[in-house]
Design a protein around this motif. Structure first.
Motif, mmCIF file in Angstrom:
data_model
loop_
_atom_site.group_PDB
_atom_site.id
_atom_site.type_symbol
_atom_site.label_atom_id
_atom_site.label_comp_id
_atom_site.label_asym_id
_atom_site.label_seq_id
_atom_site.Cartn_x
_atom_site.Cartn_y
_atom_site.Cartn_z
ATOM 1 N N LYS A 101 -38.146 -54.475 9.798
ATOM 2 C CA LYS A 101 -39.286 -54.574 10.728
ATOM 3 C C LYS A 101 -39.042 -55.582 11.849
ATOM 4 C CE LYS A 101 -41.619 -51.615 8.279
ATOM 5 N NZ LYS A 101 -41.842 -50.225 8.758
ATOM 6 N N ASN A 102 -37.807 -55.600 12.366
ATOM 7 C CA ASN A 102 -37.489 -56.375 13.569
ATOM 8 C C ASN A 102 -37.670 -57.889 13.405
ATOM 9 O OD1 ASN A 102 -36.267 -55.638 15.959
ATOM 10 N ND2 ASN A 102 -38.140 -55.723 17.164
ATOM 11 N N THR A 103 -37.491 -58.365 12.185
ATOM 12 C CA THR A 103 -37.514 -59.803 11.916
ATOM 13 C C THR A 103 -36.358 -60.126 10.985
ATOM 14 O OG1 THR A 103 -39.915 -60.006 12.137
ATOM 15 C CG2 THR A 103 -38.800 -61.710 10.878
ATOM 16 N N PHE A 104 -35.622 -61.188 11.263
ATOM 17 C CA PHE A 104 -34.478 -61.507 10.408
ATOM 18 C C PHE A 104 -34.959 -62.078 9.069
ATOM 19 C CE2 PHE A 104 -30.750 -63.864 8.923
ATOM 20 C CZ PHE A 104 -29.789 -62.877 9.035
ATOM 21 N N SER A 105 -35.315 -63.355 9.041
ATOM 22 C CA SER A 105 -35.828 -63.951 7.801
ATOM 23 C C SER A 105 -36.408 -65.324 8.096
ATOM 24 C CB SER A 105 -34.718 -64.092 6.758
ATOM 25 O OG SER A 105 -35.182 -64.790 5.616
ATOM 26 N N SER A 106 -37.499 -65.630 7.400
ATOM 27 C CA SER A 106 -38.131 -66.943 7.550
ATOM 28 C C SER A 106 -37.686 -67.922 6.467
ATOM 29 C CB SER A 106 -39.653 -66.800 7.523
ATOM 30 O OG SER A 106 -40.082 -66.203 6.305
ATOM 31 N N GLY A 107 -36.658 -67.559 5.704
ATOM 32 C CA GLY A 107 -36.134 -68.483 4.700
ATOM 33 C C GLY A 107 -36.649 -68.210 3.307
ATOM 34 N N SER A 108 -37.024 -69.244 2.588
ATOM 35 C CA SER A 108 -37.502 -69.110 1.208
ATOM 36 C C SER A 108 -38.995 -68.822 1.174
ATOM 37 C CB SER A 108 -37.232 -70.391 0.420
ATOM 38 O OG SER A 108 -35.862 -70.679 0.378
ATOM 39 N N ALA A 145 -24.270 -61.135 11.655
ATOM 40 C CA ALA A 145 -25.709 -61.307 11.502
ATOM 41 C C ALA A 145 -26.380 -60.713 12.730
ATOM 42 C CB ALA A 145 -26.070 -62.784 11.363
ATOM 43 N N LEU A 146 -27.233 -59.727 12.520
ATOM 44 C CA LEU A 146 -28.012 -59.138 13.607
ATOM 45 C C LEU A 146 -29.372 -59.818 13.616
ATOM 46 C CD1 LEU A 146 -28.804 -57.157 15.805
ATOM 47 C CD2 LEU A 146 -29.162 -55.423 14.031
ATOM 48 N N VAL A 147 -29.570 -60.741 14.546
ATOM 49 C CA VAL A 147 -30.799 -61.533 14.594
ATOM 50 C C VAL A 147 -31.811 -60.822 15.475
ATOM 51 C CG1 VAL A 147 -31.823 -63.789 15.041
ATOM 52 C CG2 VAL A 147 -29.436 -63.623 14.286
ATOM 53 N N GLN A 148 -32.746 -60.160 14.826
ATOM 54 C CA GLN A 148 -33.891 -59.538 15.488
ATOM 55 C C GLN A 148 -35.104 -60.401 15.135
ATOM 56 O OE1 GLN A 148 -33.051 -56.106 13.012
ATOM 57 N NE2 GLN A 148 -32.921 -54.792 14.809
ATOM 58 N N GLY A 153 -35.175 -71.564 8.971
ATOM 59 C CA GLY A 153 -34.853 -72.210 7.702
ATOM 60 C C GLY A 153 -33.667 -71.580 7.011
ATOM 61 N N GLY A 154 -33.907 -71.093 5.787
ATOM 62 C CA GLY A 154 -32.848 -70.428 5.047
ATOM 63 C C GLY A 154 -32.326 -69.199 5.753
ATOM 64 N N GLY A 155 -33.178 -68.550 6.555
ATOM 65 C CA GLY A 155 -32.727 -67.416 7.347
ATOM 66 C C GLY A 155 -31.696 -67.840 8.374
ATOM 67 N N ALA A 156 -31.913 -69.000 9.004
ATOM 68 C CA ALA A 156 -30.929 -69.546 9.942
ATOM 69 C C ALA A 156 -29.630 -69.878 9.216
ATOM 70 C CB ALA A 156 -31.492 -70.789 10.627
ATOM 71 N N GLU A 172 -34.773 -65.533 17.963
ATOM 72 C CA GLU A 172 -34.734 -66.998 17.888
ATOM 73 C C GLU A 172 -34.102 -67.430 16.572
ATOM 74 O OE1 GLU A 172 -38.083 -70.212 16.636
ATOM 75 O OE2 GLU A 172 -38.627 -68.924 18.329
ATOM 76 N N ILE A 173 -33.255 -68.456 16.633
ATOM 77 C CA ILE A 173 -32.709 -69.104 15.440
ATOM 78 C C ILE A 173 -33.205 -70.540 15.435
ATOM 79 C CG2 ILE A 173 -30.626 -69.853 14.224
ATOM 80 C CD1 ILE A 173 -29.123 -67.552 15.566
ATOM 81 N N ARG A 174 -33.732 -70.966 14.288
ATOM 82 C CA ARG A 174 -34.244 -72.341 14.238
ATOM 83 C C ARG A 174 -34.111 -72.910 12.826
ATOM 84 N NH1 ARG A 174 -40.363 -74.660 15.052
ATOM 85 N NH2 ARG A 174 -39.786 -76.817 15.510
ATOM 86 N N PHE A 175 -33.440 -74.046 12.738
ATOM 87 C CA PHE A 175 -33.315 -74.775 11.474
ATOM 88 C C PHE A 175 -34.508 -75.731 11.363
ATOM 89 C CE2 PHE A 175 -29.165 -73.317 12.634
ATOM 90 C CZ PHE A 175 -28.503 -73.040 11.443
ATOM 91 N N VAL A 176 -35.524 -75.319 10.643
ATOM 92 C CA VAL A 176 -36.788 -76.072 10.586
ATOM 93 C C VAL A 176 -36.830 -77.045 9.413
ATOM 94 C CG1 VAL A 176 -38.090 -74.248 11.734
ATOM 95 C CG2 VAL A 176 -37.868 -74.229 9.230
ATOM 96 N N HIS A 177 -35.720 -77.251 8.748
ATOM 97 C CA HIS A 177 -35.702 -78.012 7.502
ATOM 98 C C HIS A 177 -36.295 -79.416 7.651
ATOM 99 C CE1 HIS A 177 -32.613 -74.900 7.381
ATOM 100 N NE2 HIS A 177 -32.755 -74.881 6.077
#
Length: 300
Positions: A101-108, A145-148, A153-156, A172-177
């Motif tokens: 659904k056009n979203t990579f991952s928000s992590g855990s 990695a196809l970043v849509q 976080g963990g997705g990054a 967007e890629i963002r390390f929010v840790h």
């Protein structure tokens, strides 16, 4: 005795690097994989799906769209299962990692994070995911990695486990840790340093910077900005982009990837020895003999 250990250590590192199914951590490190698996099984939701094409390119999809494809405990287990499947895919040459659904991952998944609140829980999860993603990076497949959408976080961190990163125009890629009071723990910080260098990595992690495609491309985090943000079209673009690097016999592409892994992780002498051994698997093989028979047409 010390000199003897120093001489034998590199060859041991070669065996560690290329032994299929080997984990970084075991009971010696206080890591009990089966216990961690039982714990993760308590947090269901979503799935990790793998589609393997006859072209030798696989598509690994994180599928938990109601939570921005966040990793549930079950998804972490399934990721390991898919990595094992890819380790045994002898016809494979490349793999694309994406989110549904056009979203990579928000992590855990935060439900799992809240339940696993002790330092011991965090360390166990850290070791489990480091094991899984290290095995993924060592696959004899060229990975993208196809970043849509967003990779947070963990997705990054997952994007750093791939050889290349392609971003759609609005991604967007963002390390929010840091904003969560932690640090990357799936190997993301170490791999980020390797990708963009220590100074840039410190800025990205310390500032929890939002890396849009242009910024990511400028610092070397992204390899290319795709033309389309449409889910289907961007997958097709990613397949076409990867195809240029996996065009050839599987045994040659896989040997190339293994040799690059050796050069990255091993001492020079050991990497050279491994390169020699890998050459022995393809020299005089069908692809090599066919290329020679073409009498240099590959130069055109």
């Amino acid at each position: 005795m010390a000199n003897s250990l120093l001489k034998t250590s590199p060859s041991s590192r070669t065996k560690v690097l290329h032994q299929v199914g080997l984990s970084l951590y075991n009971t010696f490190h206080g890591f009990h994989e089966e216990e961690v698996k039982k714990t993760l099984q308590q947090f269901p939701g979503g799935s990790v799906d793998l589609q393997k094409d006859d072209s030798g390119i696989g598509i690994l999809t994180l599928n938990n769209p109601s939570k921005m494809n966040a990793f549930s405990g079950v998804m972490m287990l399934q990721l390991l299962e898919k990595v094992i499947e890819l380790e045994n895919w002898t016809a494979g040459k490349g793999v694309i990692v994406r989110g549904a659904k056009n979203t990579f991952s928000s992590g855990s998944d935060l439900n799992a994070v809240k339940a696993l609140a002790t330092p011991e829980d965090g360390m166990a999860l850290c070791m489990f995911m480091q094991n899984t993603l290290t095995r993924f990076t060592r696959l004899p497949l060229i990975s993208v990695a196809l970043v849509q959408g967003r990779a947070l976080g963990g997705g990054a961190e997952l994007t750093t486990a791939c050889d290349f990163r392609l971003m759609t125009p609005e991604s967007e890629i963002r390390f929010v840790h840091k904003e969560m009071g932690i640090i990357p723990s799936w190997g993301g910080a170490s791999r980020l340093v390797e990708i963009i260098g220590s100074r840039a990595a410190l800025k990205v992690l310390g500032g929890a910077l939002k890396l849009d495609p242009t910024k990511a491309l400028s610092i070397g985090m992204a390899d290319e900005i795709l033309q389309s943000s449409d889910e289907t079209k961007s997958v097709e673009e990613a397949q076409a982009w990867l195809a240029q690097f996996v065009n050839g016999p599987p045994e040659v592409i896989r040997a190339l990837k293994k040799s690059v892994c050796s050069g990255k992780e091993l001492y020079l002498e050991d990497a050279l020895q491994n390169e020699r051994d890998l050459l022995g698997t393809v020299w005089g093989g069908a692809a090599n003999l066919q290329a020679i028979a073409r009498k240099g047409k590959f130069n055109k």
